[in-house]
Design an enzyme around this catalytic site. Structure first.
Site, mmCIF file in Angstrom:
data_model
loop_
_atom_site.group_PDB
_atom_site.id
_atom_site.type_symbol
_atom_site.label_atom_id
_atom_site.label_comp_id
_atom_site.label_asym_id
_atom_site.label_seq_id
_atom_site.Cartn_x
_atom_site.Cartn_y
_atom_site.Cartn_z
ATOM 1 N N HIS A 80 0.843 -1.211 0.000
ATOM 2 C CA HIS A 80 0.000 0.000 0.000
ATOM 3 C C HIS A 80 0.878 1.262 0.000
ATOM 4 O O HIS A 80 2.080 1.183 -0.245
ATOM 5 C CB HIS A 80 -0.987 -0.035 1.170
ATOM 6 C CG HIS A 80 -1.646 -1.383 1.331
ATOM 7 N ND1 HIS A 80 -2.600 -1.854 0.448
ATOM 8 C CD2 HIS A 80 -1.439 -2.394 2.223
ATOM 9 C CE1 HIS A 80 -2.955 -3.082 0.816
ATOM 10 N NE2 HIS A 80 -2.270 -3.441 1.878
ATOM 11 N N GLU A 117 -2.174 0.567 8.101
ATOM 12 C CA GLU A 117 -1.315 -0.521 7.653
ATOM 13 C C GLU A 117 -0.181 0.016 6.787
ATOM 14 O O GLU A 117 0.958 -0.470 6.876
ATOM 15 C CB GLU A 117 -2.135 -1.554 6.868
ATOM 16 C CG GLU A 117 -1.295 -2.748 6.454
ATOM 17 C CD GLU A 117 -1.893 -3.560 5.333
ATOM 18 O OE1 GLU A 117 -3.087 -3.363 5.015
ATOM 19 O OE2 GLU A 117 -1.170 -4.390 4.761
ATOM 20 N N GLU A 249 1.686 -11.336 6.331
ATOM 21 C CA GLU A 249 0.739 -10.566 7.142
ATOM 22 C C GLU A 249 1.258 -10.699 8.572
ATOM 23 O O GLU A 249 1.176 -11.771 9.182
ATOM 24 C CB GLU A 249 -0.672 -11.149 7.046
ATOM 25 C CG GLU A 249 -1.232 -11.222 5.621
ATOM 26 C CD GLU A 249 -1.839 -9.909 5.130
ATOM 27 O OE1 GLU A 249 -1.603 -8.866 5.765
ATOM 28 O OE2 GLU A 249 -2.543 -9.938 4.108
HETATM 29 ZN ZN LIG Z 1 -2.033 -5.216 3.012
#
Ligand SMILES: [Zn+2]
Length: 288
Positions: A80, A117, A249
């Site tokens: 991102h 995030e 993650e």
């Molecule tokens: Zn992500």
């Protein structure tokens, strides 16, 4: 986070505009503080100690031992970007990920307190880059700040492929169920472009899983995959890679226990050290 986001996520992310990117980016001093941690793990011998111990009086001092990752190229993709919420037209364009269409990128998830995030990913990547450089690696990152937009996931894969990295890691945190905890290592599935790097990626995934269990208190995911490992064939970063790569993650930003860890700079640095250990053992066969 790496699941398709509902439209509400974009609205939510837009609401973060005032605070996003300000909080918790590692300061230069924190990044520097992280760097000696890698060096302190036993890989760098002070020059004075080395020469006095190893060479007889009068003989030339031996060359210092090369750093363990000298000459190695490592790719880091901090998932991102902090500005993604500001340009939905760009972020939502459809791209071909090697198997199907997906959006160029997403905004990612966030904790209940609004720590994004994108910030987390960039913080960990910054610590990891410092640790890797300290042990001699050349690091290629897919973005240099947390204030921009994109690039698309296809471009991120291309940047790392073009650098001919020996290994690469995509850093994310998940937006899972509130009760869900833990990390998950997402691994590629053979689809043509990535065929030659599947076995390497699975080996690296095992190295990352082992390092996280050994060096951090984050457990394996209790809601995604099995034993912390997940096969994924729907992500450009894994479908299009021509270097060994996994997507991690690091925890679930929606779970309060995980969120308390993920927002801690000390834990972020712990993650970076675990990834450095996994990268070192993968590339050299030797523990960090
Ligand atoms: Zn992500």
């Amino acid at each position: 986070m790496h699941s398709k986001l509902p439209a509400v996520a974009l609205v939510l992310a837009a609401a973060l505009a005032s605070g996003c990117g300000v909080a918790a980016r590692p300061s230069d001093s924190a990044a520097r503080a992280s760097a000696p941690a890698g060096a302190a793990s036993g890989v760098v011998v002070p020059a004075g100690a080395q020469s006095s111990a190893a060479s007889p009086a009068g003989s030339p001092s031996p060359s210092p031992a090369p750093l363990p990752l000298a000459g190695r190229v490592v790719g880091i993709d901090p998932g991102h970007n902090g500005g993604n919420f500001s340009d939905p037209g760009f972020i939502n364009q459809m791209i071909w990920n090697g198997r199907e269409s997906e959006t160029c990128d997403t905004t990612g998830t966030e904790t209940a307190s609004g720590f994004t995030e994108a910030s987390f990913n960039f913080d960990v990547a910054t610590y990891l880059r410092a640790d890797l450089v300290a042990v001699g690696a050349q690091v290629v990152m897919t973005r240099q700040t947390n204030t921009g937009v994109g690039p698309c996931v296809t471009t991120r894969a291309q940047i790392i492929n073009d650098a001919h990295a020996g290994v690469a890691i995509d850093i994310h945190a998940d937006g899972g169920p509130t009760w869900g905890r833990g990390f998950a290592v997402l691994e590629p599935v053979a689809d043509g472009p990535n065929d030659a790097v599947i076995s390497g990626s699975l080996q690296f995934g095992a190295d990352v899983r082992a390092a996280l269990l050994r060096e951090t208190a984050m457990p394996e995911s209790n809601y995604d995959g099995t034993n912390g490992l997940v096969s994924r064939d729907d992500l450009a970063g894994l479908n299009l890679t021509t270097v060994p790569k996994i997507l991690v993650e690091c925890g679930n930003m929606i779970n309060s226990t995980d969120a308390a860890m993920l927002t801690s700079p000390a834990f972020q640095q712990q993650l970076a050290r675990a990834f450095t250990a996994a990268i070192t053992v993968f590339l050299t066969g030797q523990p960090a």
